[in-house]
Scaffold this active site. Sequence first.
Site, short mmCIF file in Angstrom:
data_model
loop_
_atom_site.label_atom_id
_atom_site.label_comp_id
_atom_site.label_asym_id
_atom_site.label_seq_id
_atom_site.Cartn_x
_atom_site.Cartn_y
_atom_site.Cartn_z
N GLU A 205 -1.38 -7.05 10.94
CA GLU A 205 -1.52 -8.40 10.39
C GLU A 205 -0.27 -9.23 10.72
O GLU A 205 0.50 -9.61 9.84
CB GLU A 205 -1.78 -8.35 8.89
CG GLU A 205 -3.09 -7.62 8.56
CD GLU A 205 -3.54 -7.72 7.11
OE1 GLU A 205 -2.68 -7.80 6.24
OE2 GLU A 205 -4.76 -7.73 6.87
N GLU A 397 -10.10 -3.43 9.92
CA GLU A 397 -10.08 -3.37 8.45
C GLU A 397 -11.22 -4.21 7.91
O GLU A 397 -11.35 -5.39 8.28
CB GLU A 397 -8.77 -3.91 7.87
CG GLU A 397 -7.59 -2.99 7.98
CD GLU A 397 -6.38 -3.52 7.22
OE1 GLU A 397 -6.54 -4.18 6.18
OE2 GLU A 397 -5.26 -3.26 7.70
C1 BGP Z 1 -4.57 -5.62 4.43
C2 BGP Z 1 -3.52 -4.60 4.77
C3 BGP Z 1 -3.78 -3.23 4.28
C4 BGP Z 1 -4.61 -3.14 3.04
C5 BGP Z 1 -5.68 -4.19 2.87
C6 BGP Z 1 -6.32 -4.28 1.50
O1 BGP Z 1 -3.99 -6.86 4.29
O2 BGP Z 1 -3.32 -4.51 6.17
O3 BGP Z 1 -2.58 -2.53 4.26
O4 BGP Z 1 -3.99 -2.72 1.94
O5 BGP Z 1 -5.21 -5.46 3.22
O6 BGP Z 1 -5.48 -4.99 0.63
P1 BGP Z 1 -5.11 -4.44 -0.79
O7 BGP Z 1 -4.57 -3.09 -0.58
O8 BGP Z 1 -4.12 -5.39 -1.34
O9 BGP Z 1 -6.38 -4.43 -1.57
#
Ligand code: BGP
Length: 500
Positions: A205, A397
């Site tokens: 990201e 993701e």
């Molecule tokens: C993205 C990241 C991840 C992950 C995901 C979910 O932004 O790359 O590392 O964690 O989001 O977010 P969260 O864990 O805050 O629910």
Amino acid sequence: MKEFPKDFLWGGATAANQYEVGWNLGGKGPSTSDAMTNAAHMVPRKVTWMIPETGETGYAEMAFTVDMVFPEGAKVMPLDTGEYYYPSHKATDFYGHYKEDIALMAEMGFKTFRMSINWARIYPNGDDLEPNEEGLQFYENVFKECKKYGIEPLVTLSHYETPLGLVNNYGGFKNRACIGFFERYAKTCIERFAGLVKYYLTFNEINAMDMMPYMGGGLMDQSEQAKAQGAHNQFVASSLAVKAAHEYNEKNGTDIMIGMMLAYQPMYTYTCSPEDQILVMESQQRTLFFSDVQAGGYYPEYKLKEYERKGIELEIADGELELLAKYPVDFVSFSCYGSSTLTKQNVDRGFGNMFADQVQNPYLSANAWGWATDPACLRLACQTLYTRYRKPLWIVENGIGWSDVLEADGTVHDDYRIDYLRQNIKSMNDAINIDGVPLMGYTMWGCIDLVSAGTGEMKKRYGFVYVDMDDLGNGTLKRYKKDSFYWYKKMIASQGTDLD
Ligand code: BGP
């Protein structure tokens, strides 16, 4: 439903800082995530520090798009005062469970597994001249285990983990010295893991540099100038990794590919007012700037104008703009969980919104953290990114966080997750079969339960596999298959046609 392409890479995604543990084992140094405390929804995580000369300790709060403030002389570090809990110190122990976890992935039929290498496990301080052999060995063992099952690793080189040595001694990625340190690290991995790893992503990201620069690149100084320079330095570092991989391929006949990774979500206007259209357009520019540079190979005019207006001056070394143009990424990967709806109008905004101007979309439902599920998001995202760059895409993701319940008999009934996946996989199928987008693969986020990046909670779970661990690190770490585990396995076996 039409079939997905035969070579489509189905799998799941994780990141070392949320999954791995062993934060100070095997010669690993501390990284940015190791000094981040747990928190909760709408309660910011804290980054702890100490001023070595005085012994004074404290913390800076970390919130989306809000600048963090550190006092003069502060060095970021985890503190053992007993006051704070640092989730990365326990995570869900991939370090100790990797064989079991990879076997579970193989059982589901994974073709790929996205994971990250913890930079500070390879170069403990970030600027070391020699890598830590024990760290290299750990990842080599992991990749060999993947190979055993025919699972192709997709490796992120920097997923919210900058070695703390680079933060405290160099100021993180705003310092141009980090370009060379990253290049050395990337080359070490490319060479050492050749034959085991074909796909890499450079910075997770990468637009996090704009929204959460401490996580994105270890920035304590979060001024606009520092963020702009930090982004530039990461662009150059990433292009140098592409160059290194291409040169390695030429010499050795390998086909290593390097991708970028963008946090992307379609943005909707809440009203049809022209003001809201401009708001969405500008918000998209803020995101797409990063892929314009990394995939397009150029600094877009709208960003140069913005820098000019704000008096931001980038330090760009000779040949760097040519490097960005000559070595853009081989493919574009992105995270996409849903969409956001924006407006300037004075309306009730609903709950849990992360951006200023965000509002809950009345056509969509959201989870307990306010993240809206959008059955059109993946098709829309693919369309925007493919028509803009015409490079292969990879959804790395997508998923839904939920406070899953482990029943007394060891089952977890996560039908909400199955519904979410059904809609999103259908949307992806449309991108391929209706729009003709070349999509390389799909890795569902957090395939084995892990710590949330945003809140540091365990209870915001994403996995197909439940891990017995609570928000404060208590639990047996035992793994349990959720209902979605069996659903995903069946779906992969049908090449994406059986979504029942
Ligand atoms: C993205 C990241 C991840 C992950 C995901 C979910 O932004 O790359 O590392 O964690 O989001 O977010 P969260 O864990 O805050 O629910």
